[in-house]
Write a protein that holds these residues in place. Structure first.
Motif, PDB file in Angstrom:
ATOM      1  N   GLN A 100     -29.260  23.355  48.088  1.00 17.61           N
ATOM      2  CA  GLN A 100     -28.004  23.076  48.097  1.00 17.61           C
ATOM      3  C   GLN A 100     -27.321  23.443  46.416  1.00 17.61           C
ATOM      4  O   GLN A 100     -26.409  24.704  46.704  1.00 17.61           O
ATOM      5  N   GLN A 101     -27.917  23.143  45.697  1.00 16.25           N
ATOM      6  CA  GLN A 101     -27.547  23.958  44.566  1.00 16.25           C
ATOM      7  C   GLN A 101     -27.962  25.075  43.889  1.00 16.25           C
ATOM      8  O   GLN A 101     -27.182  25.510  43.010  1.00 16.25           O
ATOM      9  N   ILE A 102     -28.926  26.003  44.965  1.00 17.76           N
ATOM     10  CA  ILE A 102     -29.060  26.967  44.346  1.00 17.76           C
ATOM     11  C   ILE A 102     -27.183  27.611  44.743  1.00 17.76           C
ATOM     12  O   ILE A 102     -27.117  28.939  44.122  1.00 17.76           O
ATOM     13  N   ASN A 103     -26.800  27.375  44.949  1.00 18.45           N
ATOM     14  CA  ASN A 103     -25.203  28.514  45.784  1.00 18.45           C
ATOM     15  C   ASN A 103     -24.306  27.760  44.364  1.00 18.45           C
ATOM     16  O   ASN A 103     -23.695  28.662  43.940  1.00 18.45           O
ATOM     17  N   ARG A 104     -24.723  27.044  43.624  1.00 18.91           N
ATOM     18  CA  ARG A 104     -23.972  27.337  41.978  1.00 18.91           C
ATOM     19  C   ARG A 104     -24.292  27.770  40.839  1.00 18.91           C
ATOM     20  O   ARG A 104     -23.454  28.706  40.393  1.00 18.91           O
ATOM     21  N   TYR A 105     -25.524  29.011  41.592  1.00 21.84           N
ATOM     22  CA  TYR A 105     -26.134  29.747  40.872  1.00 21.84           C
ATOM     23  C   TYR A 105     -24.908  31.922  40.936  1.00 21.84           C
ATOM     24  O   TYR A 105     -24.848  32.384  40.477  1.00 21.84           O
ATOM     25  N   ASN A 106     -24.345  30.998  42.101  1.00 23.90           N
ATOM     26  CA  ASN A 106     -23.563  32.423  42.768  1.00 23.90           C
ATOM     27  C   ASN A 106     -22.297  32.627  41.870  1.00 23.90           C
ATOM     28  O   ASN A 106     -21.043  32.210  42.158  1.00 23.90           O
ATOM     29  N   GLN A 107     -22.807  33.193  40.713  1.00 19.53           N
ATOM     30  CA  GLN A 107     -21.614  32.925  40.107  1.00 19.53           C
ATOM     31  C   GLN A 107     -20.643  35.609  39.447  1.00 19.53           C
ATOM     32  O   GLN A 107     -20.512  35.342  38.425  1.00 19.53           O
ATOM     33  N   SER A 108     -21.329  35.869  40.396  1.00 16.33           N
ATOM     34  CA  SER A 108     -21.486  37.058  40.576  1.00 16.33           C
ATOM     35  C   SER A 108     -20.095  37.445  39.744  1.00 16.33           C
ATOM     36  O   SER A 108     -19.553  38.563  39.979  1.00 16.33           O
ATOM     37  N   GLN A 109     -19.529  36.903  41.229  1.00 13.16           N
ATOM     38  CA  GLN A 109     -17.713  37.200  41.503  1.00 13.16           C
ATOM     39  C   GLN A 109     -17.116  37.483  40.295  1.00 13.16           C
ATOM     40  O   GLN A 109     -16.055  37.705  40.216  1.00 13.16           O
ATOM     41  N   ASN A 123     -19.599  26.288  33.620  1.00 15.65           N
ATOM     42  CA  ASN A 123     -21.073  25.395  32.495  1.00 15.65           C
ATOM     43  C   ASN A 123     -20.769  24.986  31.991  1.00 15.65           C
ATOM     44  O   ASN A 123     -21.532  24.279  31.797  1.00 15.65           O
ATOM     45  N   ASN A 128     -25.602  24.067  35.054  1.00 19.20           N
ATOM     46  CA  ASN A 128     -26.692  24.258  36.247  1.00 19.20           C
ATOM     47  C   ASN A 128     -27.963  23.920  35.467  1.00 19.20           C
ATOM     48  O   ASN A 128     -28.332  24.117  33.792  1.00 19.20           O
TER      49      ASN A 128
END
Length: 193
Positions: A100-109, A123, A128
């Motif tokens: 579930q921690q993979i969602n923390r890497y979604n910083q594209s927006q 950060n 992360n």
């Protein structure tokens, strides 16, 4: 090419050989190479010796207890106490703990919106993990094959922080007799009869 330490023979096919940790494993071969002017053999044997000075026997010091037997009351300084003293946030974890921690890497927006200040702030507040792999001690095989033989053997035996070599006991009497014999047999010494 590897040197078999047990019977001092050279084996070109053996990959899993014992590494040369000190000169005593070569016996008298280095000395013979010097006296017989075999420079290439001498260079080869020196190149096969371990280049890590911490593995040499003379640098393995015995561990001793305090002389007076008392413990010192020095305040322990470690990472946690320093972070607390300087009001620093927790350090970044090395690896993900769950998927579930993979969602923390979604910083594209944030990058698309050119909001780099928010990205840096998020950060800094909650860093992360630095890697996705959960095994913190994992080393990829292509990296491990580029290390020397001693490093590979330490990793295989799980001895990363330890020294493989053991301190040697020196036979001073035997050494002095060998020096005396070599001086007597030398052609440079005139023996008075």
């Amino acid at each position: 090419m590897a040197v078999n330490v047990v019977d001092d023979t050279v084996n070109t096919n053996s990959v899993a050989s014992k590494p040369l940790l000190h000169e005593l494993q070569l016996g008298e071969q280095l000395n013979e190479c010097v006296h017989q002017s075999r420079r290439s053999d001498f260079s080869l044997m020196l190149a096969m010796l371990c280049d890590d000075v911490r593995e040499q026997s003379q640098f393995i010091l015995p561990k001793s207890a305090p002389i007076d037997g008392t413990s010192t009351d020095i305040k322990e300084v470690n990472n946690k106490t320093l972070r607390k003293h300087f009001d620093l946030p927790d350090e970044a974890p090395l690896a993900l703990k769950n998927m579930q921690q993979i969602n923390r890497y979604n910083q594209s927006q944030l990058i698309i919106d050119n909001d780099l200040a928010s990205l840096h702030l998020s950060n800094a507040i909650s860093p992360n993990p630095l890697a996705f792999r959960d095994d913190k001690k994992h080393i990829e095989s292509n990296i491990l094959t580029n290390t020397n033989l001693i490093c590979q053997e330490k990793h295989a035996n799980k001895q990363e922080g330890q020294v493989m070599n053991k301190p040697l006991n020196m036979d001073v009497d035997g050494w002095l007799k060998a020096v005396q014999n070599s001086v007597v047999e030398s052609s440079l010494v005139d023996v008075a009869a």
